[in-house]
Write a protein that holds these residues in place. Structure first.
Motif, PDB file in Angstrom:
ATOM      1  N   PRO A  89       0.714  -1.242  -0.076  1.00 55.81           N
ATOM      2  CA  PRO A  89      -0.119   0.002  -0.078  1.00 55.81           C
ATOM      3  C   PRO A  89       0.783   1.302   0.110  1.00 55.81           C
ATOM      4  O   PRO A  89       1.931   1.349   0.738  1.00 55.81           O
ATOM      5  N   PHE A  90       0.521   1.994  -0.894  1.00 55.02           N
ATOM      6  CA  PHE A  90       1.267   3.435  -0.910  1.00 55.02           C
ATOM      7  C   PHE A  90       0.535   4.563  -0.330  1.00 55.02           C
ATOM      8  O   PHE A  90      -0.662   4.416  -0.741  1.00 55.02           O
ATOM      9  N   THR A  91       1.300   5.707  -0.030  1.00 53.67           N
ATOM     10  CA  THR A  91       0.594   6.793   0.506  1.00 53.67           C
ATOM     11  C   THR A  91       0.574   8.107  -0.379  1.00 53.67           C
ATOM     12  O   THR A  91       0.177   9.225  -0.084  1.00 53.67           O
ATOM     13  N   SER A  92       1.712   8.178  -1.563  1.00 51.37           N
ATOM     14  CA  SER A  92       1.927   9.022  -2.110  1.00 51.37           C
ATOM     15  C   SER A  92       2.476   8.499  -3.701  1.00 51.37           C
ATOM     16  O   SER A  92       2.863   7.503  -3.666  1.00 51.37           O
ATOM     17  N   ALA A 105       5.259   5.731  -2.793  1.00 52.37           N
ATOM     18  CA  ALA A 105       6.008   5.610  -1.284  1.00 52.37           C
ATOM     19  C   ALA A 105       5.446   4.862  -0.217  1.00 52.37           C
ATOM     20  O   ALA A 105       3.847   4.943  -0.401  1.00 52.37           O
ATOM     21  N   THR A 106       5.942   4.226   0.281  1.00 52.55           N
ATOM     22  CA  THR A 106       5.509   3.296   1.037  1.00 52.55           C
ATOM     23  C   THR A 106       6.324   3.405   2.504  1.00 52.55           C
ATOM     24  O   THR A 106       7.536   3.863   2.567  1.00 52.55           O
ATOM     25  N   GLU A 107       5.710   3.076   3.742  1.00 51.52           N
ATOM     26  CA  GLU A 107       6.184   3.042   4.956  1.00 51.52           C
ATOM     27  C   GLU A 107       7.182   4.287   5.323  1.00 51.52           C
ATOM     28  O   GLU A 107       8.062   4.390   5.875  1.00 51.52           O
ATOM     29  N   VAL A 108       6.278   5.288   4.998  1.00 48.76           N
ATOM     30  CA  VAL A 108       6.864   6.599   5.063  1.00 48.76           C
ATOM     31  C   VAL A 108       6.792   7.311   6.695  1.00 48.76           C
ATOM     32  O   VAL A 108       5.950   7.010   7.367  1.00 48.76           O
ATOM     33  N   GLU A 109       7.820   7.748   7.134  1.00 48.21           N
ATOM     34  CA  GLU A 109       7.907   8.070   8.525  1.00 48.21           C
ATOM     35  C   GLU A 109       8.231   9.810   8.585  1.00 48.21           C
ATOM     36  O   GLU A 109       9.267   9.945   7.757  1.00 48.21           O
ATOM     37  N   PRO A 110       7.687  10.602   9.333  1.00 48.36           N
ATOM     38  CA  PRO A 110       8.189  11.840   9.166  1.00 48.36           C
ATOM     39  C   PRO A 110       9.506  12.438  10.129  1.00 48.36           C
ATOM     40  O   PRO A 110       9.902  11.345  11.157  1.00 48.36           O
ATOM     41  N   ILE A 111      10.309  13.192   9.510  1.00 45.20           N
ATOM     42  CA  ILE A 111      11.491  13.786  10.253  1.00 45.20           C
ATOM     43  C   ILE A 111      11.024  15.060  11.244  1.00 45.20           C
ATOM     44  O   ILE A 111      11.167  15.079  12.337  1.00 45.20           O
ATOM     45  N   LEU A 117      11.278  10.060   5.552  1.00 45.99           N
ATOM     46  CA  LEU A 117      11.982   8.933   5.300  1.00 45.99           C
ATOM     47  C   LEU A 117      10.918   7.911   4.701  1.00 45.99           C
ATOM     48  O   LEU A 117       9.864   7.864   5.158  1.00 45.99           O
ATOM     49  N   GLY A 118      11.390   7.278   3.670  1.00 43.25           N
ATOM     50  CA  GLY A 118      10.368   6.038   3.156  1.00 43.25           C
ATOM     51  C   GLY A 118      11.246   4.740   2.316  1.00 43.25           C
ATOM     52  O   GLY A 118      12.172   5.118   2.061  1.00 43.25           O
ATOM     53  N   VAL A 119      10.229   3.861   2.111  1.00 42.00           N
ATOM     54  CA  VAL A 119      10.793   2.826   1.150  1.00 42.00           C
ATOM     55  C   VAL A 119       9.839   3.165   0.119  1.00 42.00           C
ATOM     56  O   VAL A 119       8.685   3.314  -0.373  1.00 42.00           O
ATOM     57  N   TYR A 120      10.669   3.183  -1.116  1.00 42.83           N
ATOM     58  CA  TYR A 120      10.192   3.751  -2.416  1.00 42.83           C
ATOM     59  C   TYR A 120      10.245   2.829  -3.634  1.00 42.83           C
ATOM     60  O   TYR A 120      11.213   1.991  -3.670  1.00 42.83           O
ATOM     61  N   TYR A 121       9.345   2.545  -4.468  1.00 38.87           N
ATOM     62  CA  TYR A 121       9.293   1.845  -5.628  1.00 38.87           C
ATOM     63  C   TYR A 121       9.201   2.881  -6.904  1.00 38.87           C
ATOM     64  O   TYR A 121       8.503   3.973  -7.115  1.00 38.87           O
ATOM     65  N   VAL A 122       9.554   2.143  -7.915  1.00 34.47           N
ATOM     66  CA  VAL A 122       9.166   2.690  -9.469  1.00 34.47           C
ATOM     67  C   VAL A 122       8.596   1.750  -9.998  1.00 34.47           C
ATOM     68  O   VAL A 122       9.076   0.439 -10.229  1.00 34.47           O
ATOM     69  N   TYR A 123       7.733   2.177 -10.691  1.00 37.36           N
ATOM     70  CA  TYR A 123       6.506   1.389 -11.280  1.00 37.36           C
ATOM     71  C   TYR A 123       6.496   1.876 -12.705  1.00 37.36           C
ATOM     72  O   TYR A 123       6.043   2.870 -12.979  1.00 37.36           O
ATOM     73  N   ASN A 124       6.783   0.635 -13.904  1.00 40.90           N
ATOM     74  CA  ASN A 124       6.566   1.029 -15.029  1.00 40.90           C
ATOM     75  C   ASN A 124       5.253   0.763 -15.531  1.00 40.90           C
ATOM     76  O   ASN A 124       4.612  -0.613 -15.418  1.00 40.90           O
ATOM     77  N   ILE A 125       4.559   1.845 -15.874  1.00 42.29           N
ATOM     78  CA  ILE A 125       3.069   1.631 -16.301  1.00 42.29           C
ATOM     79  C   ILE A 125       2.712   0.691 -17.432  1.00 42.29           C
ATOM     80  O   ILE A 125       1.812  -0.200 -17.424  1.00 42.29           O
ATOM     81  N   GLU A 126       3.583   0.692 -18.486  1.00 42.00           N
ATOM     82  CA  GLU A 126       3.386  -0.280 -19.688  1.00 42.00           C
ATOM     83  C   GLU A 126       3.744  -1.818 -19.314  1.00 42.00           C
ATOM     84  O   GLU A 126       2.928  -2.721 -19.650  1.00 42.00           O
ATOM     85  N   SER A 127       4.938  -1.879 -18.687  1.00 42.35           N
ATOM     86  CA  SER A 127       5.397  -3.328 -18.392  1.00 42.35           C
ATOM     87  C   SER A 127       4.912  -4.040 -17.183  1.00 42.35           C
ATOM     88  O   SER A 127       5.091  -5.027 -17.020  1.00 42.35           O
ATOM     89  N   LYS A 128       4.306  -2.974 -16.264  1.00 42.25           N
ATOM     90  CA  LYS A 128       4.002  -3.163 -14.733  1.00 42.25           C
ATOM     91  C   LYS A 128       5.279  -3.840 -14.050  1.00 42.25           C
ATOM     92  O   LYS A 128       4.699  -4.750 -13.029  1.00 42.25           O
TER      93      LYS A 128
END
Length: 719
Positions: A89-92, A105-111, A117-128
C-alpha cells in the motif's frame, strides 16, 4: 460608555440557525471529527489536459490505487496501479515527465515538518514492472526527464540509480549526520525556506544541480524525549538561533555521463533559497540572498563552464520574501512576482533579465500564481482585488491586458488547472458556506458541472446553535484594521458580555478572512454559545494590505502588533455590551507571544490570557525567520529584548495560562521555561501545562481534546 461605530462590510447569517432548541457544540465533537469538511482528493492533471489522476486509499482494507478520470465527465477511466501482494500500500506518488513511470511511497515516517523517510518503488506503467529503489529508507527520490534514471538521498549522500542497468552510483561520499548534507536541506532551510529536496535534474537528464550544507559549526540543540522506556533519551540536531552561525551552503553540478562533480562559485551567496533549471538544459537559475535577506539576486548559471551572470536583483529597506512564482517560458524569458511597487504583482522579463512589462497593477496583492498558457498567452492567478478578506481567480495576457474574472462567488476561491489550461476545478468557501468544488472552462470561467459540496454538513449544523461572523473594520492607531466579531445567538445589547480576542499577528499572516470554519472557529462557537463575545483583529504587520503595512514592524517584532491589540481591546470595551472588566486574549506560537505581551503591557486592559507554544525571546528562535524581520541580536539588541516578556514579569496582574509541548523542535520549550522562571522569581501566580514529547502542533491521541478542555475550563473560571 461611548458606543463604537463600525463600518459593516457584511454579516453572513446562518438563516436556519434559530435559537430555540438548538444543541451546543462540544469539545468531543470538534476533536472527534464530527464537523470535518469533505474535500476533493488531491488530483494531478495528465499532460493531455483532458484527464487527471487521484490516489484513492482504503484504510479499512489497507489498500491504495491510482485511478484516472476524465475532466469533462468526472468518470473513472481506468486504474493505473493498485496495491497487491507484490505492491505494498502506498501513500503518495509521482509521475515521470513522460508519464511512463511512477514513484510509489511506502512506510513513510516524518522527520521534521516537511521531511520524510520512506521505502520507495518505481512502477513501469506499460510493462507493470516494479523496482524497489533501496532496501533502506531514503529521501526525495526523483526521476530524470526521460525516466531512465533516478536520484535520491540516503544518509546525507546523493545517489543515482540507472533503471535500465539497475546499477547505483554514489555521487557524494562526505555526507554525515550533524556535519555535511548533500541534496537535502538542513533544519532551518526546511522550516523557513519551505523545501527539503535540494537537488534537481536538468531537462535532458544529463546533469543534476545540488546544494551541499556544511553544518559543522552550527550550534547543537538537544531536547529530552521521555517516551515509555526506563530512561529518557536526547534528540539532537543542529539549530542556528538568531545571531549564531548558519550552515555554509554551496552549489554543485554533477555530470551524469562523466560522473564528475564541479563547483559553482558565487560571491556573497550567504543563502541559496532556490535553484531551478531553465528549459535549456545547459542553464540553471539560482537565487541568492545576503544574511539580512534584503538583497536577492536571480542568477543564470551556464552549466557548460559554470560561469554566473545576474539576471535581476531585488532590494528592500526591510526584507525580500522568497516565493515559487518563477516560470520560464519556451525561450527562457520568465514570469516573476515582486513587491517592488508596494504590492505583490506579476512581472515579465526577457531571457537576459530585462523588464518587458509589469503584468498586474493596483493597490491589491497577487496571492497565488497558477501558471501560463503559452498557446493562448494567458496567465492565471489568484488575488485579493475584490477586498483583502476575499480571494478570486483571474486570467490576464502577458501584456497586462484582457483581464478576465473567472470566479463568481464572493469568498475564498482557489483553482487547480488542467495541464493544457482547458479546465480548472474551483474550490470555493466562505464564512457561511463550506467548501464547494466545481469544474469550469479556463477560457471564460463558465461552470461545466458541480463536483462535490458540503450540503450534508450544513444540514447537520442546522441543529446546532451557531452564529455568523460579522466582518467590519476598526480604526486603530490610524489604520483601518480588518475585524470579525461573533456574538451570542440571544445577544441583547442592553446586557454586558465578556470579550475574548483571538489573533496570530505574524508578518504577512491573515486571520480575518471570508472563509469556512476551522477547528478554532468551532471552539469559538462553543464559547459564544456560553455567553462570550469573540473577536479577531488583524493588526499592523499582517498581510495582503501592501508592503508598507506588512513591513512597518521591521526591527520591532511584536511591538506595534501588541499596541494594536491593546488599543483594539480598549476601543471595543467602549461598546455598551462589552464588560470592560472581563477581557481576554489567546494565541498560539507568534500569537502566544502576542497574548503574553498583551497581558503584561496591557495589564490595565486584559484580565486573562492564554499562550500556547509561545516565543518569549526572539534570541531563542532560528536565524532565517528572526533575522529576516529583526536583523541579528548583535545589531539590534533592544529590538530583541524590549518585547521579550520574561524581561518584565512584574507587570503580570491578571490570569495567565502557559502551554507548551516538550518535544517542540520549532519553538523550543526553553521559551516557556524561561518565562516560568521569571514569573516564579517575581512570585506571580499563573497556570501552566507541558505536554510530554509533543511538537509545536501539540496533537496525537486525546492531546488536543485535553488541551482545549483545559483552555475552556480556564476561560470559564477566569473570564
Amino acid at each position: 460608555m461611548r458606543k463604537l461605530t463600525f463600518l459593516l462590510l457584511f454579516s453572513f447569517l446562518f438563516s436556519s440557525f434559530s435559537i430555540a432548541q438548538k444543541q451546543k457544540i462540544t469539545l468531543e465533537e470538534i476533536w472527534g471529527g464530527a464537523f470535518i469538511t469533505k474535500r476533493m482528493d488531491v488530483l494531478r492533471s495528465m499532460k493531455n489536459g483532458t484527464q487527471y489522476t487521484v490516489l484513492n486509499r482504503n484504510r479499512t482494507t489497507n489498500s491504495s490505487s491510482i485511478d484516472k478520470y476524465n475532466y469533462k465527465t468526472l468518470e473513472k477511466v481506468e486504474t493505473i496501479v493498485s496495491s497487491n501482494q507484490e505492491i505494498p500500500p502506498f501513500t503518495s506518488y509521482e509521475f515521470s515527465d513522460d508519464e511512463s513511470k511512477l514513484i510509489l511511497a511506502t512506510e513513510v515516517e516524518p522527520i521534521f515538518r516537511r521531511s520524510r523517510l520512506g521505502v520507495y518503488y518505481v512502477y513501469n506503467i506499460e510493462s507493470k514492472n516494479l523496482i524497489k529503489i533501496s532496501e533502506r529508507k531514503i529521501q526525495e527520490p526523483e526521476l530524470s526527464s526521460d525516466g531512465s534514471k533516478l536520484a535520491y538521498v540516503l544518509e546525507n549522500n546523493l545517489y543515482v540509480l540507472d533503471l535500465v542497468s539497475k546499477n547505483t552510483q554514489q555521487v557524494t561520499d562526505d555526507g554525515s549526520y550533524g556535519t555535511i548534507i548533500n541534496g537535502i536541506t538542513d533544519w532551518v532551510y526546511e522550516e523557513e525556506f519551505s523545501f527539503v529536496q535540494a537537488f534537481e535534474w536538468n531537462s535532458d537528464g544529463s546533469k543534476i544541480a545540488f546544494l551541499r550544507f556544511d553544518e559543522t559549526n552550527v550550534p547543537h540543540f538537544s531536547m529530552d524525549v521521555y517516551g515509555t522506556n526506563l530512561y529518557p533519551f536526547q534528540h539532537e540536531f543542529k539549530y542556528p538561533k538568531a545571531g549564531e552561525e548558519n550552515a555554509k551552503v554551496s552549489l554543485h553540478l554533477y555530470d551524469v555521463v562523466s560522473q564528475t562533480i564541479s563547483d559553482v562559485n558565487v560571491e556573497g551567496a550567504y543563502y541559496i533559497p532556490r535553484i531551478k533549471w531553465m528549459n535549456n538544459p545547459n542553464f540553471l537559475s539560482m537565487q541568492t540572498m545576503n544574511r539580512h535577506q534584503n538583497h536577492l539576486i536571480l542568477h543564470e548559471v551556464n552549466a557548460q563552464d559554470n560561469s554566473v551572470k545576474t539576471l535581476i536583483e531585488e532590494k528592500d529597506g526591510a526584507y525580500v520574501d522568497i516565493h515559487d512564482n518563477l516560470t520560464f517560458l519556451e525561450d527562457d524569458s520568465f514570469i516573476w512576482t515582486s513587491e517592488k511597487d508596494g504590492f505583490n504583482h506579476l512581472y515579465l522579463y526577457d531571457q537576459d533579465g530585462n523588464l518587458m512589462n509589469q503584468i498586474t497593477k493596483g493597490p491589491w496583492e497577487v496571492t497565488n500564481y497558477y501558471g501560463y498558457d503559452q498557446n493562448e498567452d494567458r496567465i492565471y492567478y489568484q488575488s485579493v482585488e475584490n477586498g483583502s478578506i476575499n480571494r478570486d481567480v483571474y486570467s490576464i495576457s502577458s501584456s497586462g491586458g484582457d483581464k478576465k474574472h473567472l470566479s463568481t462567488k464572493e469568498g475564498t476561491n482557489s483553482a487547480a488547472f488542467s495541464a493544457d489550461y482547458t479546465y480548472f476545478i474551483n474550490t470555493y468557501n466562505s464564512a457561511s458556506i463550506p467548501s464547494e468544488y466545481t469544474l469550469h472552462k479556463a477560457s471564460n470561467g463558465k461552470k461545466v458541472k458541480d463536483i462535490k459540496n458540503n450540503a450534508a454538513l450544513l444540514t447537520k449544523l442546522a441543529s446546532y446553535e451557531l452564529v455568523s461572523k460579522e466582518f467590519s473594520t476598526i480604526n486603530i492607531n490610524g489604520n483601518d484594521l480588518n475585524m470579525w466579531m461573533m456574538k451570542p445567538a440571544d445577544f441583547d445589547e442592553t446586557k454586558q458580555y465578556p470579550l475574548l480576542m483571538f489573533q496570530y499577528s505574524g508578518p504577512g499572516s491573515q486571520q480575518v478572512a471570508n472563509r469556512w470554519m476551522g477547528a478554532n472557529d468551532y471552539w469559538h462557537q462553543l464559547l459564544v454559545s456560553e455567553g462570550y463575545i469573540v473577536v479577531c483583529v488583524d493588526g499592523r504587520g499582517t498581510g495582503l494590505k501592501g508592503s508598507d503595512f506588512k513591513k512597518v514592524t521591521y526591527l520591532n517584532l511584536v511591538k506595534y502588533e501588541t499596541e494594536d491589540q491593546i488599543a483594539a481591546a480598549k476601543k471595543l470595551s467602549e461598546l455598551p455590551y462589552i464588560d470592560e472588566d472581563r477581557t481576554g486574549i489567546w494565541g498560539w506560537s507568534f500569537g502566544g507571544h502576542m497574548s503574553t505581551n498583551c497581558i503584561l503591557k496591557g495589564n490595565d486592559v486584559f484580565e486573562t490570557a492564554i499562550a500556547v507554544a509561545p516565543v518569549t525571546s526572539w534570541r531563542f528562535y532560528d536565524t532565517i525567520y528572526t533575522e529576516r524581520f529583526m536583523r541579528t541580536p548583535q545589531e539590534n539588541p533592544d529590538g530583541y529584548d524590549n518585547e521579550s516578556p520574561f524581561n518584565y514579569p512584574e507587570l503580570l496582574k491578571g490570569n495567565y495560562l502557559l502551554v507548551h509541548g516538550s518535544g517542540d523542535d520549532n519553538v523550543h520549550v526553553q521559551n516557556s521555561m524561561r518565562m516560568i522562571e521569571a514569573l516564579i522569581q517575581e512570585n506571580k501566580a499563573f497556570d501552566w501545562a507541558v505536554y510530554p514529547d509533543k511538537n509545536h502542533g501539540i496533537y496525537g491521541g486525546n492531546t488536543r481534546l485535553h488541551l482545549y478542555t483545559k483552555m475552556t475550563k480556564f476561560i470559564r473560571e477566569k473570564l
